[in-house]
Design a protein around this motif. Sequence first.
Motif, PDB file in Angstrom:
ATOM      1  N   VAL A 166       0.838  -1.193   0.000  1.00 37.96           N
ATOM      2  CA  VAL A 166       0.000   0.000   0.000  1.00 37.96           C
ATOM      3  C   VAL A 166       0.880   1.253   0.000  1.00 37.96           C
ATOM      4  O   VAL A 166       1.795   1.377   0.810  1.00 37.96           O
ATOM      5  N   THR A 167       0.596   2.170  -0.914  1.00 38.52           N
ATOM      6  CA  THR A 167       1.458   3.353  -1.068  1.00 38.52           C
ATOM      7  C   THR A 167       0.830   4.642  -0.562  1.00 38.52           C
ATOM      8  O   THR A 167       1.467   5.694  -0.590  1.00 38.52           O
ATOM      9  N   SER A 168      -0.445   4.588  -0.114  1.00 40.09           N
ATOM     10  CA  SER A 168      -1.090   5.794   0.410  1.00 40.09           C
ATOM     11  C   SER A 168      -2.212   5.394   1.364  1.00 40.09           C
ATOM     12  O   SER A 168      -2.694   4.248   1.349  1.00 40.09           O
ATOM     13  N   TYR A 169      -2.642   6.339   2.171  1.00 36.89           N
ATOM     14  CA  TYR A 169      -3.752   6.098   3.093  1.00 36.89           C
ATOM     15  C   TYR A 169      -5.025   5.802   2.309  1.00 36.89           C
ATOM     16  O   TYR A 169      -5.798   4.912   2.663  1.00 36.89           O
ATOM     17  N   ASP A 170      -5.239   6.515   1.224  1.00 34.25           N
ATOM     18  CA  ASP A 170      -6.452   6.294   0.426  1.00 34.25           C
ATOM     19  C   ASP A 170      -6.487   4.872  -0.135  1.00 34.25           C
ATOM     20  O   ASP A 170      -7.556   4.249  -0.215  1.00 34.25           O
TER      21      ASP A 170
ATOM     22  N   THR B  57       2.861   8.236  -0.079  1.00 26.17           N
ATOM     23  CA  THR B  57       2.875   9.482  -0.840  1.00 26.17           C
ATOM     24  C   THR B  57       1.488   9.669  -1.461  1.00 26.17           C
ATOM     25  O   THR B  57       1.018   8.795  -2.188  1.00 26.17           O
ATOM     26  N   PRO B  58       0.810  10.786  -1.186  1.00 24.57           N
ATOM     27  CA  PRO B  58       1.224  11.850  -0.261  1.00 24.57           C
ATOM     28  C   PRO B  58       1.004  11.431   1.192  1.00 24.57           C
ATOM     29  O   PRO B  58       0.367  10.410   1.458  1.00 24.57           O
ATOM     30  N   GLN B  59       1.515  12.219   2.105  1.00 23.61           N
ATOM     31  CA  GLN B  59       1.280  11.981   3.514  1.00 23.61           C
ATOM     32  C   GLN B  59      -0.170  12.333   3.852  1.00 23.61           C
ATOM     33  O   GLN B  59      -0.740  13.263   3.277  1.00 23.61           O
ATOM     34  N   PRO B  60      -0.789  11.576   4.757  1.00 28.07           N
ATOM     35  CA  PRO B  60      -2.189  11.864   5.115  1.00 28.07           C
ATOM     36  C   PRO B  60      -2.344  13.236   5.751  1.00 28.07           C
ATOM     37  O   PRO B  60      -1.393  13.787   6.315  1.00 28.07           O
ATOM     38  N   ASP B  61      -3.533  13.751   5.629  1.00 26.14           N
ATOM     39  CA  ASP B  61      -3.853  15.027   6.273  1.00 26.14           C
ATOM     40  C   ASP B  61      -5.247  14.890   6.897  1.00 26.14           C
ATOM     41  O   ASP B  61      -6.209  14.581   6.188  1.00 26.14           O
ATOM     42  N   PRO B  62      -5.385  15.032   8.228  1.00 21.72           N
ATOM     43  CA  PRO B  62      -4.347  15.460   9.170  1.00 21.72           C
ATOM     44  C   PRO B  62      -3.478  14.290   9.639  1.00 21.72           C
ATOM     45  O   PRO B  62      -3.818  13.129   9.426  1.00 21.72           O
ATOM     46  N   MET B  63      -2.357  14.648  10.300  1.00 19.04           N
ATOM     47  CA  MET B  63      -1.523  13.673  10.992  1.00 19.04           C
ATOM     48  C   MET B  63      -1.311  14.160  12.416  1.00 19.04           C
ATOM     49  O   MET B  63      -1.099  15.351  12.644  1.00 19.04           O
ATOM     50  N   ILE B  64      -1.395  13.247  13.357  1.00 20.89           N
ATOM     51  CA  ILE B  64      -1.205  13.577  14.772  1.00 20.89           C
ATOM     52  C   ILE B  64      -0.093  12.692  15.321  1.00 20.89           C
ATOM     53  O   ILE B  64      -0.166  11.455  15.223  1.00 20.89           O
ATOM     54  N   LYS B  65       0.950  13.328  15.822  1.00 28.39           N
ATOM     55  CA  LYS B  65       2.131  12.639  16.336  1.00 28.39           C
ATOM     56  C   LYS B  65       2.703  11.680  15.295  1.00 28.39           C
ATOM     57  O   LYS B  65       3.144  10.569  15.602  1.00 28.39           O
ATOM     58  N   GLY B  66       2.652  12.102  14.042  1.00 27.65           N
ATOM     59  CA  GLY B  66       3.271  11.336  12.964  1.00 27.65           C
ATOM     60  C   GLY B  66       2.417  10.241  12.380  1.00 27.65           C
ATOM     61  O   GLY B  66       2.906   9.458  11.555  1.00 27.65           O
ATOM     62  N   PHE B  67       1.131  10.163  12.755  1.00 27.44           N
ATOM     63  CA  PHE B  67       0.255   9.111  12.256  1.00 27.44           C
ATOM     64  C   PHE B  67      -1.047   9.683  11.706  1.00 27.44           C
ATOM     65  O   PHE B  67      -1.488  10.768  12.101  1.00 27.44           O
ATOM     66  N   GLN B  68      -1.690   8.904  10.842  1.00 28.35           N
ATOM     67  CA  GLN B  68      -3.006   9.236  10.304  1.00 28.35           C
ATOM     68  C   GLN B  68      -4.087   9.067  11.372  1.00 28.35           C
ATOM     69  O   GLN B  68      -3.841   8.474  12.418  1.00 28.35           O
ATOM     70  N   THR B  69      -5.278   9.568  11.088  1.00 29.66           N
ATOM     71  CA  THR B  69      -6.427   9.377  11.983  1.00 29.66           C
ATOM     72  C   THR B  69      -7.416   8.398  11.356  1.00 29.66           C
ATOM     73  O   THR B  69      -7.359   8.115  10.167  1.00 29.66           O
ATOM     74  N   HIS B  70      -8.332   7.910  12.168  1.00 33.18           N
ATOM     75  CA  HIS B  70      -9.197   6.796  11.744  1.00 33.18           C
ATOM     76  C   HIS B  70     -10.417   7.219  10.927  1.00 33.18           C
ATOM     77  O   HIS B  70     -11.145   6.342  10.420  1.00 33.18           O
TER      78      HIS B  70
END
Length: 577
Positions: free
Chosen positions: A112-116, A146-159
């Motif tokens: 997997v290359t992205s959160y989406d 890539t790209p990085q998720p938005d938002p990120m909290i403490k370096g991680f994605q949200t649920h």
Amino acid sequence: MFLKPVYTLIIAVFCLSIWSCSIQENSQTADLIIQGGTIYTMNEDQPQAEAIAVKAGKIIAVGNGADVEALKGDSTKVIDLKGKTLTPGFIEGHGHFMGLGYSELNLNLMDVTSYDELVQRVKEAADKAKPGQWIIGRGWHQSKWTPQPDPMIKGFQTHDKLSAVSPDNPVYLSHASGHAGFANAKAMQLAGVMPLAKESLAEQQVVGGEIIRDEMGNPTGIFNERAMEVITRHIPENSLERDMEALKLAIEACHKNGITSFHDAGIDGKTIDLYRIAKSEGILDLRMYAMVTGEDTTLVEQWFKHGPEIDSVDNLLTIRSVKLHCDGALGSRGAWLLDEYEDRPGHYGMATVPMEYVSYISEKALKNGFQVCSHAIGDRTNHEILNIYENAFQQNSQEAKDSRFRIEHAQHLAPKDIPRFGRLGVIPAMQAIHMSSDRPWAINRLGEKRIKEGAYMWHDLLETGARLMNGTDVPVEPINPIASFYASVSRKTLQGEPEGGYEPEQKMTREQALKTYTLNAAYGAFEEDIKGSIEVGKLADFTVFSKDIMTVPEKDILSVQVMMTIFGGQLVYSAED
């Protein structure tokens, strides 16, 4: 004159005896002869050979073709390598066997290359699942997206996106490192993880772990280190049938990748029972060196009382070590550091077990004949573990003479601690592929100085006399040993970057890299007398490669394929079938 016939008779009997012994010795007919290619033995006295003869699962001859040919009989099977390259069977020096099997059954998110893309994979699984059915997966790594998720909290994605596509199914997805987990709202609801007022955030902290929350106290879905148990304790246990299916898939994957032995880094009592069943049913076609998980204190004490279980008959299942999980990983920022994280000021990672427990286990293991294998990635953890080992060795000098205690990963070291590995005889069980995968982003965690002076220090560790081992930490990385071999000698990513490799002075030679996957790995399990090299009397476990991994141009190493895997003299995998 009467003595002459007696002498003649004695001489005749003596000659007949010698002739009989010679016939008996030469009449040993091989079950299998392998010839016609390049054979690397890992035996310093005979580095290469033309042919090998095998009988009853063991090597009976190694040498030139004519000598081995003399052991051929009517029923002897002959494998013509047709120019391919054969080595001792490769040994996975640190992995998670059932994790490998279940990566074939559950959602595999390694690519997997992205959160989406992750969200889409889960949506597809949720659309097929029954309401309430758990969706389990592993392999995501936010630093590689890539790209990085938005938002990120403490370096991680949200649920939020994850929960939106799976409202009726609890979802739990393990980080590639295995040191963090990602849960959706349904899973957190089942586990009782609720929003907290900012002033009461401390009320739901986990010793040795972290439930990551936003500024308002809402859980983000990320559970770091021991906090993962908040969710995982609610996941239904797998059935024996499903466990057995995963085990068979893991064996198949090992054979396909040339792996004949596996060091399973931390298993529970249920898994030990599964391996025993598999062995009794004749389907454990792999040599398993299993470490009892230190997370189950009752189980560890039972084994200390029971004593080591060393399989010297079938050489299939040996249990003589304890795995302690002492810190987290760099990817999840759980590795315990001496100085703060470069990309998270004020954060040092964490110890996941009390160091007092590590000390207790180390001393008790020595007294009961067990090896200790401590997971340590950060420089603080490695420093503490070396201190504990050294003290235990001093307090139990007799029992420590050949203890072969290990540090699993030894990924980031304080420079002053590097010489201690060789001096203390501590084995660094490292995975070269981690450098290839992690180095591009690990510099953001540690900064350039710490990376260059203390991370992935293979050459410097070997120079201390330490017996460096190799592996993949599967399913953290794919089990493919060729990728790890390539990383060992190139210090590059699998895309061939950068030119010359990262910190090239720490490269292994090809001979060193092959040894880390064979003889050194056998030594790490006290098994160098029965495997790890191709010598008479040792087990007939071999890996056959499409090209000569010792001479092929570096750029072509990754194109090398495993063509055959031979286990106990039996062909268990052929790429041509």
